[in-house]
Design a protein around this motif. Structure first.
Motif, mmCIF file in Angstrom:
data_model
loop_
_atom_site.group_PDB
_atom_site.id
_atom_site.type_symbol
_atom_site.label_atom_id
_atom_site.label_comp_id
_atom_site.label_asym_id
_atom_site.label_seq_id
_atom_site.Cartn_x
_atom_site.Cartn_y
_atom_site.Cartn_z
ATOM 1 N N LYS A 1 -12.113 4.947 -5.182
ATOM 2 C CA LYS A 1 -12.259 3.985 -4.093
ATOM 3 C C LYS A 1 -11.800 4.585 -2.774
ATOM 4 N N ARG A 2 -10.665 5.308 -2.806
ATOM 5 C CA ARG A 2 -10.184 5.959 -1.587
ATOM 6 C C ARG A 2 -11.149 7.031 -1.124
ATOM 7 N N GLY B 1 -1.529 4.488 -6.883
ATOM 8 C CA GLY B 1 -2.929 4.712 -6.525
ATOM 9 C C GLY B 1 -3.517 5.983 -7.074
ATOM 10 N N ARG C 1 0.819 -1.212 0.000
ATOM 11 C CA ARG C 1 0.000 0.000 0.000
ATOM 12 C C ARG C 1 0.852 1.261 0.000
ATOM 13 N N GLN D 1 -8.845 4.090 -8.591
ATOM 14 C CA GLN D 1 -8.214 3.969 -7.278
ATOM 15 C C GLN D 1 -8.556 5.151 -6.375
#
Length: 366
Positions: A337-338, A329, A10, A334
């Motif tokens: 989604k965050r 990300g 991550r 991405q």
């Protein structure tokens, strides 16, 4: 047991860290295999290990002092700097900036050394004739450089394009330092540092896939009428380095001549694409696109590259930005989604968007 691997994956610098580690080890292997010592190429402001920290510190000073004066006034500027550093520059932020610069540095130095091994690993297997014939075909039987010389002349245009071409040398480390230092979103800094690092690695792959010298080195007589300028001086410096390296690979000279693909074009295209998708100020984005146009023109006019080299550079730049966004990300999917996760946690979500699976437009946090 799985917490550390998951946390590492991550981390926005996970890919850049692994990339720099692998390319660094490959460079060390070939250095030992060929019995050629590793060299730290010198350039703008000296060796890269001095140049990058200096640029980072300079950008930091330039950025923080005006903030302090604006917030606290001239009389309290010094104490204001200390306050800003204490409140906004955590160890976490400093480590992210340092990681970006170190990854960039390792990939760049590895790139220069692997590029220097070209004559030792590829010999005289060059493909300039094929690319030159392709140039003539694409220009309807004419040489692109000759056409540009006739169209633009060989006086003022040569000097202007040479300045813009050589400007690339300080632009690359300065932009990397600026994005890492000035942007508060760590993932955005990681995106650009990763993309530029990928340029070096993909560039080396292209050099070995299709070894060439470039027009000015393959047909120097075609560029003999150009006046002395920064670009021609750089070409002569590369020639001296090439001759010195071939005479004594263990010496202090480094070989730096390779045509396909154009890393000038790829890195500037990376910069322009990144600024566009990252939502940086419009004037800065437009400047980058204009500079890209002049860079492409200069590569052909000054004899650095064939048309295929520039096309290859555009491909490398686009791939580097896309992969950089994906592994840090920063694609739309991405970031969306965050944003959804942040919204569920009660945090404000970013409002800028980009096409699916394309690098997302982002904004600097206030």
């Amino acid at each position: 047991m799985l917490r550390w691997p998951a946390a590492f994956l991550r981390w926005p610098y996970a890919f850049a860290f692994c990339l720099s580690l692998v390319v660094g080890l490959v460079t060390i292997y070939y250095s030992q295999h060929l019995d050629v010592g590793l060299k730290d190429p010198e350039g703008f402001l000296g060796p890269a290990y001095i140049r990058l920290p200096m640029i980072g510190l300079l950008i930091f000073a330039v950025a923080i002092l005006p903030q302090s004066i604006y917030r606290y006034g001239f009389r309290n500027a010094f104490s204001g700097v200390k306050t800003i550093v204490r409140d906004e520059w955590s160890l976490h932020r400093v480590l992210h900036v340092a990681t970006g610069m170190i990854s960039f540095y390792i990939c760049y130095v590895s790139y220069r050394n692997l590029k220097s091994y070209l004559p030792l690993l590829t010999g005289n297997s060059l493909h300039d004739r094929q690319l030159l014939e392709l140039d003539h075909w694409m220009f309807f039987g004419n040489n692109p450089a000759t056409v540009l010389h006739d169209l633009l002349g060989t006086t003022i245009a040569a000097q202007v394009l040479a300045v813009l071409y050589v400007l690339y040398l300080p632009v690359v480390p300065i932009t990397v330092g600026a994005v890492l230092v000035l942007h508060r979103d760590f993932t955005v800094g990681a995106w650009y540092a990763t993309a530029v690092s990928l340029n070096w690695v993909l560039g080396v792959v292209s050099y070995y896939s299709l070894p060439t010298l470039g027009p000015a080195f393959y047909e120097p007589q075609r560029f003999a009428d150009l006046p002395d300028n920064g670009a021609t001086q750089l070409q002569m410096s590369l020639l001296r380095g090439a001759f010195g390296f071939k005479e004594d690979p263990q010496g202090d000279k480094i070989y730096g001549i390779a045509g396909f693909a154009s890393l000038h074009v790829s890195v500037v295209f990376t910069l322009a694409l990144f600024l566009h998708f990252a939502g940086i100020a419009r004037a800065v984005r437009y400047t980058a696109w204009i500079y890209l146009g002049f860079t492409v023109l200069a590569t052909l006019y000054l004899g650095w590259h064939y048309i295929a080299d520039d096309i290859g550079g555009l491909v490398i730049g686009g791939v580097a930005v896309w992969i950089g966004a994906l592994v840090t990300g920063n694609t739309r999917r991405q970031r969306r989604k965050r944003s959804a996760t942040a919204h569920e946690d009660g945090d404000p979500a970013p409002t800028t968007v980009a096409p699916d699976d394309a690098p997302a437009a982002v904004t600097t946090k206030p």
